[in-house]
Scaffold this active site. Structure first.
Site, PDB file in Angstrom:
ATOM      1  N   ASN A   9      34.832  48.316  43.770  1.00  0.00           N
ATOM      2  CA  ASN A   9      34.051  47.299  43.068  1.00  0.00           C
ATOM      3  C   ASN A   9      33.725  46.200  44.081  1.00  0.00           C
ATOM      4  O   ASN A   9      34.572  45.370  44.398  1.00  0.00           O
ATOM      5  CB  ASN A   9      34.856  46.752  41.885  1.00  0.00           C
ATOM      6  CG  ASN A   9      34.079  45.747  41.060  1.00  0.00           C
ATOM      7  OD1 ASN A   9      32.941  45.405  41.368  1.00  0.00           O
ATOM      8  ND2 ASN A   9      34.696  45.252  40.007  1.00  0.00           N
ATOM      9  N   ARG A  91      31.342  50.858  41.191  1.00  0.00           N
ATOM     10  CA  ARG A  91      30.905  50.155  39.977  1.00  0.00           C
ATOM     11  C   ARG A  91      29.642  49.352  40.295  1.00  0.00           C
ATOM     12  O   ARG A  91      29.591  48.629  41.294  1.00  0.00           O
ATOM     13  CB  ARG A  91      31.994  49.205  39.497  1.00  0.00           C
ATOM     14  CG  ARG A  91      31.597  48.458  38.235  1.00  0.00           C
ATOM     15  CD  ARG A  91      32.570  47.348  37.909  1.00  0.00           C
ATOM     16  NE  ARG A  91      32.149  46.642  36.701  1.00  0.00           N
ATOM     17  CZ  ARG A  91      32.473  45.396  36.412  1.00  0.00           C
ATOM     18  NH1 ARG A  91      33.219  44.713  37.246  1.00  0.00           N
ATOM     19  NH2 ARG A  91      32.051  44.837  35.300  1.00  0.00           N
ATOM     20  N   HIS A 180      29.807  45.337  30.868  1.00  0.00           N
ATOM     21  CA  HIS A 180      31.140  45.830  30.490  1.00  0.00           C
ATOM     22  C   HIS A 180      31.053  47.166  29.759  1.00  0.00           C
ATOM     23  O   HIS A 180      31.975  47.565  29.047  1.00  0.00           O
ATOM     24  CB  HIS A 180      31.883  44.834  29.561  1.00  0.00           C
ATOM     25  CG  HIS A 180      32.230  43.532  30.198  1.00  0.00           C
ATOM     26  ND1 HIS A 180      32.271  42.350  29.491  1.00  0.00           N
ATOM     27  CD2 HIS A 180      32.555  43.207  31.471  1.00  0.00           C
ATOM     28  CE1 HIS A 180      32.603  41.354  30.298  1.00  0.00           C
ATOM     29  NE2 HIS A 180      32.781  41.857  31.507  1.00  0.00           N
ATOM     30  N   HIS A 208      35.887  42.891  24.320  1.00  0.00           N
ATOM     31  CA  HIS A 208      36.359  42.885  25.708  1.00  0.00           C
ATOM     32  C   HIS A 208      36.386  41.418  26.119  1.00  0.00           C
ATOM     33  O   HIS A 208      35.363  40.843  26.493  1.00  0.00           O
ATOM     34  CB  HIS A 208      35.398  43.693  26.595  1.00  0.00           C
ATOM     35  CG  HIS A 208      35.734  43.638  28.058  1.00  0.00           C
ATOM     36  ND1 HIS A 208      36.208  44.715  28.763  1.00  0.00           N
ATOM     37  CD2 HIS A 208      35.671  42.620  28.970  1.00  0.00           C
ATOM     38  CE1 HIS A 208      36.406  44.384  30.025  1.00  0.00           C
ATOM     39  NE2 HIS A 208      36.094  43.104  30.168  1.00  0.00           N
ATOM     40  N   GLY A 210      38.062  38.734  28.588  1.00  0.00           N
ATOM     41  CA  GLY A 210      38.817  38.339  29.767  1.00  0.00           C
ATOM     42  C   GLY A 210      38.150  37.091  30.292  1.00  0.00           C
ATOM     43  O   GLY A 210      37.655  36.268  29.523  1.00  0.00           O
ATOM     44  N   ASN A 211      38.080  36.923  31.616  1.00  0.00           N
ATOM     45  CA  ASN A 211      37.319  35.802  32.176  1.00  0.00           C
ATOM     46  C   ASN A 211      35.849  35.956  31.807  1.00  0.00           C
ATOM     47  O   ASN A 211      35.176  35.013  31.426  1.00  0.00           O
ATOM     48  CB  ASN A 211      37.490  35.743  33.693  1.00  0.00           C
ATOM     49  CG  ASN A 211      36.869  34.485  34.266  1.00  0.00           C
ATOM     50  OD1 ASN A 211      37.116  33.389  33.778  1.00  0.00           O
ATOM     51  ND2 ASN A 211      36.039  34.642  35.280  1.00  0.00           N
ATOM     52  N   ARG A 241      31.201  30.841  31.960  1.00  0.00           N
ATOM     53  CA  ARG A 241      29.836  30.974  31.431  1.00  0.00           C
ATOM     54  C   ARG A 241      29.713  30.363  30.040  1.00  0.00           C
ATOM     55  O   ARG A 241      30.635  30.431  29.240  1.00  0.00           O
ATOM     56  CB  ARG A 241      29.427  32.456  31.354  1.00  0.00           C
ATOM     57  CG  ARG A 241      29.407  33.163  32.684  1.00  0.00           C
ATOM     58  CD  ARG A 241      28.912  34.606  32.510  1.00  0.00           C
ATOM     59  NE  ARG A 241      29.015  35.366  33.750  1.00  0.00           N
ATOM     60  CZ  ARG A 241      29.715  36.491  33.892  1.00  0.00           C
ATOM     61  NH1 ARG A 241      30.376  37.002  32.853  1.00  0.00           N
ATOM     62  NH2 ARG A 241      29.764  37.123  35.037  1.00  0.00           N
ATOM     63  N   MET A 283      42.966  31.157  30.281  1.00  0.00           N
ATOM     64  CA  MET A 283      43.372  30.801  28.928  1.00  0.00           C
ATOM     65  C   MET A 283      44.830  30.325  28.855  1.00  0.00           C
ATOM     66  O   MET A 283      45.191  29.533  27.980  1.00  0.00           O
ATOM     67  CB  MET A 283      43.153  32.004  28.009  1.00  0.00           C
ATOM     68  CG  MET A 283      43.116  31.647  26.537  1.00  0.00           C
ATOM     69  SD  MET A 283      41.789  30.487  26.105  1.00  0.00           S
ATOM     70  CE  MET A 283      40.382  31.577  26.173  1.00  0.00           C
ATOM     71  N   GLY A 330      41.818  41.217  29.695  1.00  0.00           N
ATOM     72  CA  GLY A 330      42.916  40.297  29.995  1.00  0.00           C
ATOM     73  C   GLY A 330      43.383  39.446  28.836  1.00  0.00           C
ATOM     74  O   GLY A 330      44.577  39.424  28.499  1.00  0.00           O
ATOM     75  N   VAL A 331      42.471  38.743  28.181  1.00  0.00           N
ATOM     76  CA  VAL A 331      42.833  37.896  27.047  1.00  0.00           C
ATOM     77  C   VAL A 331      43.111  38.763  25.819  1.00  0.00           C
ATOM     78  O   VAL A 331      44.104  38.567  25.107  1.00  0.00           O
ATOM     79  CB  VAL A 331      41.718  36.870  26.750  1.00  0.00           C
ATOM     80  CG1 VAL A 331      42.043  36.061  25.500  1.00  0.00           C
ATOM     81  CG2 VAL A 331      41.520  35.930  27.940  1.00  0.00           C
ATOM     82  N   GLY A 332      42.250  39.720  25.572  1.00  0.00           N
ATOM     83  CA  GLY A 332      42.405  40.574  24.394  1.00  0.00           C
ATOM     84  C   GLY A 332      43.724  41.316  24.358  1.00  0.00           C
ATOM     85  O   GLY A 332      44.343  41.469  23.304  1.00  0.00           O
ATOM     86  N   GLU A 333      44.194  41.760  25.523  1.00  0.00           N
ATOM     87  CA  GLU A 333      45.431  42.545  25.587  1.00  0.00           C
ATOM     88  C   GLU A 333      46.688  41.686  25.602  1.00  0.00           C
ATOM     89  O   GLU A 333      47.752  42.137  25.160  1.00  0.00           O
ATOM     90  CB  GLU A 333      45.413  43.434  26.846  1.00  0.00           C
ATOM     91  CG  GLU A 333      44.360  44.534  26.822  1.00  0.00           C
ATOM     92  CD  GLU A 333      44.192  45.201  28.178  1.00  0.00           C
ATOM     93  OE1 GLU A 333      45.174  45.253  28.938  1.00  0.00           O
ATOM     94  OE2 GLU A 333      43.069  45.649  28.485  1.00  0.00           O
ATOM     95  N   GLU A 384      38.814  50.566  33.321  1.00  0.00           N
ATOM     96  CA  GLU A 384      37.473  50.849  33.841  1.00  0.00           C
ATOM     97  C   GLU A 384      37.527  51.745  35.079  1.00  0.00           C
ATOM     98  O   GLU A 384      36.654  52.589  35.284  1.00  0.00           O
ATOM     99  CB  GLU A 384      36.771  49.525  34.166  1.00  0.00           C
ATOM    100  CG  GLU A 384      36.450  48.710  32.930  1.00  0.00           C
ATOM    101  CD  GLU A 384      36.060  47.283  33.240  1.00  0.00           C
ATOM    102  OE1 GLU A 384      34.858  46.976  33.186  1.00  0.00           O
ATOM    103  OE2 GLU A 384      36.969  46.472  33.528  1.00  0.00           O
TER     104      GLU A 384
END
Length: 408
Positions: A9, A91, A180, A208, A210-211, A241, A283, A330-333, A384
Site C-alpha cells: 500500500n 492497493r 474502502h 467501516h 477508523g481514521n 475529514r 478517538m 479501528g474504531v468499529g472493532e 483488506e
C-alpha cells in the site's frame, strides 16, 4: 509449500506492506516505511516472528524505500526467494469507471492508473509508482492492481449519480465512486456465516470506521449505497475529514477568507473532522478529553454519532428494512463506547445491545446484540490485505478481466 502474496500500500510519503500466507490466511511479516522524500530521516519498521527491526535514514523516493524493504526480507526474513510468492498485490484507491475488477500491472494499466490521479491526487500517483518500482525489482512475479472503488462499481445509477449538470459530470467523470470497497466487500461476505443466515436477500449495513470512515448498504452481498463519493471526503465524520458539508462553504471561504484551492483541500481533508473539532484525530484521545469534562470533545462525539445514525436510518429506508448492522476497522472493532452510543439511538426500533458482549475485547468475529434484537449487530475484524492477496492470486493464475495474462 504454501503460496504467498506480498501486499503493498504505497502512500504519498509512506509504504505499508505485508506478506500473506494464502493457506492459513495469516500475515507472515509486515512493515512500514515513513517520511519518503522528506528532508528529515525516514523510518523503516520490519516485523517477523515477533521480532521488530527498525532503521532511520534518508529515503529519497519509493524506489529507495522498496529496495530497502526487499533487503530487510533477505536479512531478517522470511527470504522472498524461498517464500513461494505468486504475486505482488497493490492497493489502489481509485479505479474510476475503467476498472470494475482487479488488473494485471502492464504498461497500459500503469498509464491508466496514473491518469486516474485527477480523481485521487494523493493516492493514485504513489500507488502507480510503487507498482512500477516493484515490477522492475521483481520482473518474474506478477504485479496486480486491486482497486478500492471496484466493489462500488455496480452501485445503482440512482445512488452513484449526482444531481449535477449532466454534461459537466460526464466531461469530468464526476460520480459516486466510493472507497474502502475492499473492506466492505470482505466484511459483507463474512456476515452471512457469522449470523447463520443465507446471503440471498440479506439486508446489511457495514460501518467501516477508523481514521477514515465510510458506510455501505448491501443486499444479497451487492452494494446499493455507500457514503464516500467522488473522493473519500464525503460521508461520515472522520479523523481529519469533514465528511458531508454544504459545498457552498467552499465559495464562502474563497470569497471571505481568500483561501486557495490547496488551502481548502488541506482544511477539509486534514484539519477538520475530529482533529478540527478537538485537536485529536485519535478517538482514544477524544474519550480522554470527554472524561476530563471537555465540552468541545463531547460535542464532537455527539456530531460523530449523529452522522452515523443518520446514515443507518437512510440506508434502512432505502433497503426497506435492515437485518444486520456490522462494525469494522479501528474504531468499529475496538471502541465499545461508539458502538454503544450508536445502538442506543436505534433502541426505539427494537435494536438491543448485549452490554457484556459489547464490552468484551476480542479479535474474533462476534454478535454483540441480544437474541431478541430486531437487528443483529456484529463486530467483524476487517482484513483488506487478505482480500487483496486473494484477488491477486486469481489474476496471477488466470489473468485479469481485461484480457491481460502474465508473461515472465
Amino acid at each position: 509449500m504454501a503460496k504467498t502474496v506480498l501486499v503493498i500500500n504505497s502512500g504519498s510519503s509512506s509504504i505499508k506492506y505485508q506478506l500473506v500466507d494464502l493457506e492459513t490466511s495469516e500475515s507472515l511479516a509486515s512493515g512500514l516505511v515513513e517520511k519518503i522524500g522528506e528532508p528529515v530521516d525516514g523510518h523503516y519498521k520490519h516485523e517477523y516472528q515477533g521480532e521488530k527491526h527498525e532503521l532511520e535514514e534518508p529515503i529519497h523516493d519509493h524506489e529507495t524505500g522498496l529496495k530497502r524493504v526487499l533487503g530487510f526480507f533477505k536479512e531478517y526474513g522470511p527470504d522472498l526467494d524461498k517464500a513461494n510468492i505468486i504475486a505482488v498485490g497493490h492497493r489502489v484507491v481509485q479505479g474510476g469507471a475503467i476498472f470494475p475488477k482487479p488488473a494485471l500491472v502492464t504498461d497500459k494499466t500503469l498509464a491508466q492508473v496514473k491518469n486516474l490521479a485527477v480523481l485521487a491526487p494523493l493516492h493514485n500517483g504513489p500507488e502507480a509508482e510503487g507498482a512500477e518500482v516493484m515490477r522492475n525489482l521483481m520482473p518474474d512475479t506478477p504485479q496486480v492492481f486491486v482497486f478500492d472503488s471496484s466493489f462500488f462499481f455496480e452501485l445503482p445509477k440512482k445512488a452513484s449519480t449526482y444531481a449535477l449538470n449532466k454534461d459537466i459530470a460526464e466531461k469530468y467523470h464526476i460520480r459516486r465512486y466510493g472507497a474502502h470497497g475492499t473492506s466492505h466487500q470482505y466484511v459483507g461476505q463474512l456476515v452471512p456465516q457469522v449470523v447463520g443466515k443465507p446471503a440471498e436477500g440479506l439486508r446489511q449495513i457495514v460501518l467501516h470506521i477508523g481514521n477514515g470512515a465510510s458506510a455501505s448498504a448491501q443486499i444479497s452481498g451487492h452494494p446499493v449505497e455507500t457514503s464516500m463519493g467522488l473522493t473519500p471526503l464525503e460521508g461520515l465524520v472522520m479523523g481529519g475529514r469533514t465528511g458531508d458539508i454544504d459545498p457552498a462553504v467552499v465559495f464562502h471561504l474563497i470569497r471571505n477568507a481568500h483561501m486557495s484551492v490547496d488551502e481548502l483541500d488541506t482544511l477539509f481533508n486534514k484539519r477538520s473532522g475530529m482533529t478540527g473539532l478537538t485537536g485529536f484525530g485519535d478517538m482514544r484521545e477524544v474519550h480522554r478529553l470527554i472524561a476530563e469534562g471537555n465540552e468541545d470533545a463531547k460535542l464532537a462525539l455527539d456530531i460523530y454519532i449523529h452522522r452515523i445514525v443518520g446514515y443507518i436510518g437512510n440506508y434502512t429506508a432505502q433497503m426497506g428494512g435492515l437485518d444486520v448492522l456490522t462494525f469494522t476497522a479501528g474504531v468499529g472493532e475496538n471502541d465499545e463506547i461508539v458502538r454503544r452510543r450508536v445502538v442506543e439511538q436505534l433502541a426505539p426500533f427494537g435494536v438491543k445491545l448485549d452490554e457484556a458482549k459489547n464490552d468484551q475485547r476480542s479479535k474474533e468475529s462476534r454478535i454483540i446484540s441480544t437474541p431478541d434484537s430486531s437487528v443483529t449487530v456484529c463486530v467483524i475484524p476487517t482484513n483488506e490485505e487478505l482480500s487483496i492477496a486473494r484477488q491477486s492470486e486469481v489474476v496471477a493464475s488466470q489473468g485479469d478481466s481485461y484480457g491481460n495474462k502474465f508473461k515472465a
